[in-house]
Design an enzyme around this catalytic site. Structure first.
Site, PDB file in Angstrom:
ATOM      1  CB  THR A   1       2.904   0.584   6.054  1.00  0.00           C
ATOM      2  OG1 THR A   1       1.536   0.322   6.443  1.00  0.00           O
ATOM      3  CG2 THR A   1       3.773   0.279   7.253  1.00  0.00           C
TER       4      THR A   1
ATOM      5  N   GLY B   1       4.557  -7.053   4.165  1.00  0.00           N
ATOM      6  CA  GLY B   1       4.723  -7.916   2.990  1.00  0.00           C
ATOM      7  C   GLY B   1       6.011  -7.578   2.247  1.00  0.00           C
ATOM      8  CB  THR B   2       7.574  -4.300   1.499  1.00  0.00           C
ATOM      9  OG1 THR B   2       6.338  -3.845   0.970  1.00  0.00           O
ATOM     10  CG2 THR B   2       8.722  -3.768   0.663  1.00  0.00           C
TER      11      THR B   2
ATOM     12  CG  ASP C   1      -1.699  -0.571   8.132  1.00  0.00           C
ATOM     13  OD1 ASP C   1      -2.381   0.382   7.722  1.00  0.00           O
ATOM     14  OD2 ASP C   1      -1.872  -1.740   7.750  1.00  0.00           O
TER      15      ASP C   1
ATOM     16  CD  GLU D   1     -17.453  11.423  22.431  1.00  0.00           C
ATOM     17  OE1 GLU D   1     -17.362  10.948  21.292  1.00  0.00           O
ATOM     18  OE2 GLU D   1     -17.557  12.647  22.641  1.00  0.00           O
TER      19      GLU D   1
ATOM     20  N   GLY E   1       0.827  -1.216   0.000  1.00  0.00           N
ATOM     21  CA  GLY E   1       0.000   0.000   0.000  1.00  0.00           C
ATOM     22  C   GLY E   1       0.854   1.256   0.000  1.00  0.00           C
TER      23      GLY E   1
ATOM     24  CB  SER F   1     -23.161  14.438  19.111  1.00  0.00           C
ATOM     25  OG  SER F   1     -22.222  15.354  19.634  1.00  0.00           O
TER      26      SER F   1
ATOM     27  NE  ARG G   1      -3.222  -5.969   5.378  1.00  0.00           N
ATOM     28  CZ  ARG G   1      -3.102  -5.919   4.057  1.00  0.00           C
ATOM     29  NH1 ARG G   1      -3.926  -6.600   3.306  1.00  0.00           N
ATOM     30  NH2 ARG G   1      -2.155  -5.214   3.494  1.00  0.00           N
TER      31      ARG G   1
END
Ligand code: F6P
Length: 328
Positions: free
Chosen positions: A132, A110-111, A134, A194, A10, A222, A178
């Site tokens: 990444t 993965g790389t 992530d 929250e 990604g 809200s 992921r």
């Protein structure tokens, strides 16, 4: 020395800033850099970056202005062929054919796994950079792209807050990640959400509804819940399940998805990418291989690929406790 550079998996904001730093550091060191397009797939297809002036070797001007550009000028892919032993062997032969001495791979888990496999059959040096959104990699406190992704998510949540406030609504906002809830947790803290739903700390619908009822009792009209993509249920599913379980708030679901991967990198990512790109070339010059360049507690570090891919980073429990206090 001839160094190849590729982006795989990604895309992440800051990948271009890393390429810029790699090219310019290599030039200072008297080395030449070839951009390989479309990640590992590009090695197999012998697909190289060609600068506007038609040259293959990336020169000083080929990376001008790249620091602020999102995406990756080298293009990326998730190569299926490279995930086979034959594909890796073939890639090694092609790198040899073009007389590459070293390869810098920019990407995520993965790389690094691919880099580790390639290192078993190719004689050249390989250094990985953590690219990444992530922030799930061991061997660095932050990955290139994470800070920008969080910034983008916070900006979106700030906007949703306006509508949540105007209509007394609850929003379930799904962010990427992921295997790892880092983007979700950081977004929740920064946006004042929250509720956060993390793959690392699953909660039952009943527990979340009980929490929402307590929140309502404190007078809040809200609510924002940040849902990590890695949770078993996404934001849309969560919204439905919690409604059925008695959510006291009228609610909507929003999936931010790939929006988080795009955009101009914020300064923190540009700086990290520049530092790590520079460090990766220095590591190659010093003969290092099979390691990922990272930054841990302010120190530039090299961690063996095997260690980086041995698991996913754990959630920061201090930050989780912090959220529980500041979101109350
Ligand atoms: O690894 C980065 C990431 O954006 C993850 O957060 C996400 O799960 C995945 O990539 C999505 O990949 P793709 O763009 O291939 O669907």
């Amino acid at each position: 020395m001839r160094i190849g550079v590729l982006c795989s998996g990604g895309d992440a904001p800051g990948m271009n800033a890393a390429v810029r730093s790699i090219v310019r550091t290599a030039i200072v060191c008297g080395d030449e850099v070839f951009g390989i397009k479309h990640g590992y797939e590009g090695i197999l297809n012998e697909e190289f970056y060609i600068a506007k002036d038609g040259t293959l070797v990336m020169g000083l001007r080929s990376v001008s202005g790249l620091g602020r550009l999102g995406g990756t000028i080298l293009h990326s892919s998730r190569s299926k062929r490279f995930q086979t032993a034959e594909g890796v062997l073939q890639a090694a032969k092609i790198l040899q054919k073009y007389r590459f001495n070293a390869l810098i791979t920019i990407g995520g888990n993965g790389t690094l796994t691919g880099a580790s496999e390639l290192g078993k059959v190719w004689d050249g040096q390989i250094i990985g950079l953590p690219g990444t959104i992530d922030n799930d990699l061991l061997g660095t406190d932050y990955t290139i792209g994470f800070a920008t992704a969080v910034d983008t998510a916070v900006d979106a949540v700030d906007k949703l807050r306006d509508t949540a406030g105007s209509h007394d609504l609850m929003f379930f906002v799904e962010v990427m990640g992921r295997h790892c809830g880092d983007i979700a947790l950081a977004t929740a803290i920064a946006s004042g959400a929250e509720i956060v739903c993390l793959p690392e700390e699953p909660e039952t619908p009943e527990d979340i509804v009980a929490k929402l009822k307590r929140i309502k009792d404190t007078g809040k009209a809200s609510v924002i819940a940040i849902v990590a993509e890695g949770c078993q249920k996404g934001a849309v599913e969560m919204q439905r399940i919690l409604k059925e379980a008695g959510n006291p708030f009228d609610s909507r679901a929003v999936v931010l998805g790939h929006i988080l991967r795009g955009g101009s990198p914020i300064a923190l990512d540009r700086i990290l990418a520049s530092e790590l790109g520079n460090f990766a070339v220095s590591a190659i010059v010093q003969g290092e291989t099979g390691k990922m360049a990272g930054k841990i507690r302010g120190e530039l570090t090299l961690t063996p690929f095997e260690e980086c891919i041995s698991g996913h980073k754990k959630i920061n429990n201090e930050q989780l406790r912090l959220l529980q206090v500041v979101a109350s």
